[in-house]
Design a protein around this motif. Structure first.
Motif, mmCIF file in Angstrom:
data_model
loop_
_atom_site.group_PDB
_atom_site.id
_atom_site.type_symbol
_atom_site.label_atom_id
_atom_site.label_comp_id
_atom_site.label_asym_id
_atom_site.label_seq_id
_atom_site.Cartn_x
_atom_site.Cartn_y
_atom_site.Cartn_z
ATOM 1 N N VAL A 132 0.825 -1.207 0.000
ATOM 2 C CA VAL A 132 0.000 0.000 0.000
ATOM 3 C C VAL A 132 0.859 1.256 0.000
ATOM 4 C CG1 VAL A 132 -1.825 -1.199 1.287
ATOM 5 C CG2 VAL A 132 -0.184 0.221 2.524
ATOM 6 N N LEU A 133 0.280 2.318 -0.529
ATOM 7 C CA LEU A 133 0.827 3.666 -0.412
ATOM 8 C C LEU A 133 -0.161 4.446 0.440
ATOM 9 C CD1 LEU A 133 2.901 5.887 -1.285
ATOM 10 C CD2 LEU A 133 1.308 6.405 -3.167
ATOM 11 N N GLN A 134 0.300 4.980 1.563
ATOM 12 C CA GLN A 134 -0.598 5.659 2.502
ATOM 13 C C GLN A 134 -0.398 7.175 2.429
ATOM 14 O OE1 GLN A 134 -0.973 3.704 6.264
ATOM 15 N NE2 GLN A 134 -1.592 5.562 7.363
ATOM 16 N N CYS A 135 -1.505 7.916 2.378
ATOM 17 C CA CYS A 135 -1.485 9.366 2.171
ATOM 18 C C CYS A 135 -2.485 10.050 3.112
ATOM 19 C CB CYS A 135 -1.857 9.705 0.728
ATOM 20 S SG CYS A 135 -1.005 8.749 -0.557
ATOM 21 N N GLY A 136 -2.531 11.369 3.023
ATOM 22 C CA GLY A 136 -3.591 12.118 3.684
ATOM 23 C C GLY A 136 -3.280 12.708 5.035
ATOM 24 N N ASP A 137 -2.039 12.564 5.515
ATOM 25 C CA ASP A 137 -1.651 13.165 6.792
ATOM 26 C C ASP A 137 -0.919 14.470 6.507
ATOM 27 O OD1 ASP A 137 -0.576 13.959 9.189
ATOM 28 O OD2 ASP A 137 0.613 12.150 9.519
ATOM 29 N N PRO A 138 -1.492 15.625 6.874
ATOM 30 C CA PRO A 138 -0.833 16.894 6.564
ATOM 31 C C PRO A 138 0.504 17.080 7.270
ATOM 32 C CG PRO A 138 -2.704 17.247 8.031
ATOM 33 C CD PRO A 138 -2.780 15.819 7.572
ATOM 34 N N THR A 139 0.736 16.333 8.358
ATOM 35 C CA THR A 139 2.008 16.460 9.071
ATOM 36 C C THR A 139 3.083 15.546 8.501
ATOM 37 O OG1 THR A 139 1.592 14.726 10.737
ATOM 38 C CG2 THR A 139 0.681 16.925 11.169
ATOM 39 N N GLY A 140 2.673 14.533 7.733
ATOM 40 C CA GLY A 140 3.632 13.593 7.169
ATOM 41 C C GLY A 140 4.237 12.643 8.178
ATOM 42 N N THR A 141 3.646 12.569 9.372
ATOM 43 C CA THR A 141 4.208 11.724 10.434
ATOM 44 C C THR A 141 3.455 10.420 10.621
ATOM 45 O OG1 THR A 141 2.820 12.734 12.147
ATOM 46 C CG2 THR A 141 4.937 13.794 11.672
ATOM 47 N N SER A 180 -8.430 11.574 8.083
ATOM 48 C CA SER A 180 -8.167 11.970 6.699
ATOM 49 C C SER A 180 -7.238 11.010 5.968
ATOM 50 C CB SER A 180 -7.538 13.373 6.668
ATOM 51 O OG SER A 180 -6.316 13.397 7.405
ATOM 52 N N GLN A 181 -6.555 10.142 6.694
ATOM 53 C CA GLN A 181 -5.578 9.262 6.054
ATOM 54 C C GLN A 181 -6.260 8.113 5.307
ATOM 55 O OE1 GLN A 181 -1.998 8.200 8.251
ATOM 56 N NE2 GLN A 181 -2.472 9.756 9.801
ATOM 57 N N PHE A 182 -5.706 7.803 4.151
ATOM 58 C CA PHE A 182 -6.221 6.708 3.335
ATOM 59 C C PHE A 182 -5.044 5.993 2.675
ATOM 60 C CE2 PHE A 182 -5.893 10.401 0.598
ATOM 61 C CZ PHE A 182 -5.409 9.914 -0.603
ATOM 62 N N PHE A 183 -5.311 4.811 2.127
ATOM 63 C CA PHE A 183 -4.237 4.096 1.433
ATOM 64 C C PHE A 183 -4.746 3.538 0.111
ATOM 65 C CE2 PHE A 183 -6.041 1.065 4.509
ATOM 66 C CZ PHE A 183 -6.304 -0.062 3.737
ATOM 67 N N ILE A 184 -3.792 3.434 -0.803
ATOM 68 C CA ILE A 184 -4.053 2.875 -2.129
ATOM 69 C C ILE A 184 -3.332 1.531 -2.203
ATOM 70 C CG2 ILE A 184 -3.726 3.183 -4.611
ATOM 71 C CD1 ILE A 184 -3.595 6.233 -4.036
ATOM 72 N N VAL A 185 -4.054 0.482 -2.536
ATOM 73 C CA VAL A 185 -3.484 -0.866 -2.640
ATOM 74 C C VAL A 185 -2.967 -1.060 -4.069
ATOM 75 C CG1 VAL A 185 -3.926 -3.327 -2.387
ATOM 76 C CG2 VAL A 185 -5.118 -1.685 -0.907
ATOM 77 N N TYR A 186 -1.666 -1.351 -4.215
ATOM 78 C CA TYR A 186 -1.111 -1.525 -5.560
ATOM 79 C C TYR A 186 -0.862 -2.992 -5.913
ATOM 80 C CZ TYR A 186 3.481 -1.839 -3.240
ATOM 81 O OH TYR A 186 4.534 -2.206 -2.442
ATOM 82 N N GLU A 187 -1.131 -3.881 -4.948
ATOM 83 C CA GLU A 187 -1.067 -5.330 -5.192
ATOM 84 C C GLU A 187 -1.947 -5.994 -4.144
ATOM 85 O OE1 GLU A 187 2.273 -8.890 -4.991
ATOM 86 O OE2 GLU A 187 2.901 -6.898 -5.688
ATOM 87 N N ASP A 188 -2.696 -7.024 -4.523
ATOM 88 C CA ASP A 188 -3.631 -7.670 -3.591
ATOM 89 C C ASP A 188 -2.975 -7.875 -2.226
ATOM 90 O OD1 ASP A 188 -5.272 -7.764 -5.763
ATOM 91 O OD2 ASP A 188 -5.476 -9.951 -5.837
#
Length: 242
Positions: A132-141, A180-188
């Motif tokens: 997964v690639l996880q995004c959505g945290d404005p602090t990046g922590t 607000s954080q979410f993740f994108i799955v790039y492989e099952d």
């Protein structure tokens, strides 16, 4: 001049001096009083200005102007389509499913429309076990969010497998700790119960995600070589939905 005349003149001179001294004392006292009043007015003006500034600051709207999870009705019980752009050159075509995950979809739509996600980092990439690639945290922590949390879970895969292209809400241990954080799955990827809310999917551009971001791997020199910040820094540069 006779002695009595001298005495009268001396007395008159003394009385004139005393009268002038009284006048001088009155004027001095008035100046001091005026000075105290002026200082008091100055202090009052400063206090008022500080209070006004404090009030202005306290009443400034938050940024963004969303202070609680939005009404699920915002998702309109339909599928939204659009794009999610990373680093200006990775464009993912996405669908947000307001019919199967209305609360999470409404949250993502509201934050996107308020530009909350603009220029926020994708702070986590995993390359083993789960993908997964996880995004959505404005602090990046990994610990930041919009200032509120919500639940319950929605649209959790029954078999616990999150298919390639899935967009799902990240959370802390509690099921109602989404923000607000979410993740994108790039492989099952299999994920443990109670699972994660699936609110959308990537319908195009996964090849760009793979070659321009995932293939670079995880930043070196951290505790885990398979779970950490992407070696290729990733920033959300735009989300368009309709």
């Amino acid at each position: 001049m006779s002695e009595s005349a001298k005495q009268r003149a001396t007395g008159r001179h003394q009385r004139e001096q005393e009268a002038r001294q009284v006048v001088d004392d009155i004027q001095l006292d008035r100046k001091r009083r005026d000075g105290r009043i002026g200082l008091g007015l100055l202090i009052a003006a400063v206090v008022l200005a500080v209070a006004a500034q404090w009030l202005f600051t306290a009443l400034k709207p938050t940024d963004p102007a969303i202070v609680a999870a939005p009404d699920p009705a915002l998702a309109e019980n339909r599928t939204w389509t659009g794009t999610l752009t990373l680093n200006h050159d990775v464009t993912l075509e996405i669908e947000i499913t307001g019919d199967t995950a209305p609360q999470a979809a409404a949250n993502f739509i509201a934050l996107s429309q308020s530009h909350f996600y603009d220029n926020t980092p994708c702070h986590r990439l995993t390359t083993e076990g789960i993908y997964v690639l996880q995004c959505g945290d404005p602090t990046g922590t990994g610990s930041g969010g919009p200032g509120y949390q919500f639940g319950p879970l929605e649209n959790v895969p029954e078999d616990g497998v999150y298919r390639t292209g899935t967009i799902a809400m990240a959370r802390a241990q509690a099921p109602d700790s989404m923000g607000s954080q979410f993740f994108i799955v790039y492989e099952d990827s299999p994920l443990p119960a109670p699972g994660y809310t699936v609110f959308g999917r990537v319908t195009g551009g996964m090849d760009q995600l793979q070659t321009k971001i995932v293939d670079s791997g995880v930043e070196q020199g951290i505790a885990s070589p398979t779970d950490g910040p992407p070696a290729q820094p990733v920033t959300i540069t735009g989300i368009e939905l309709q």
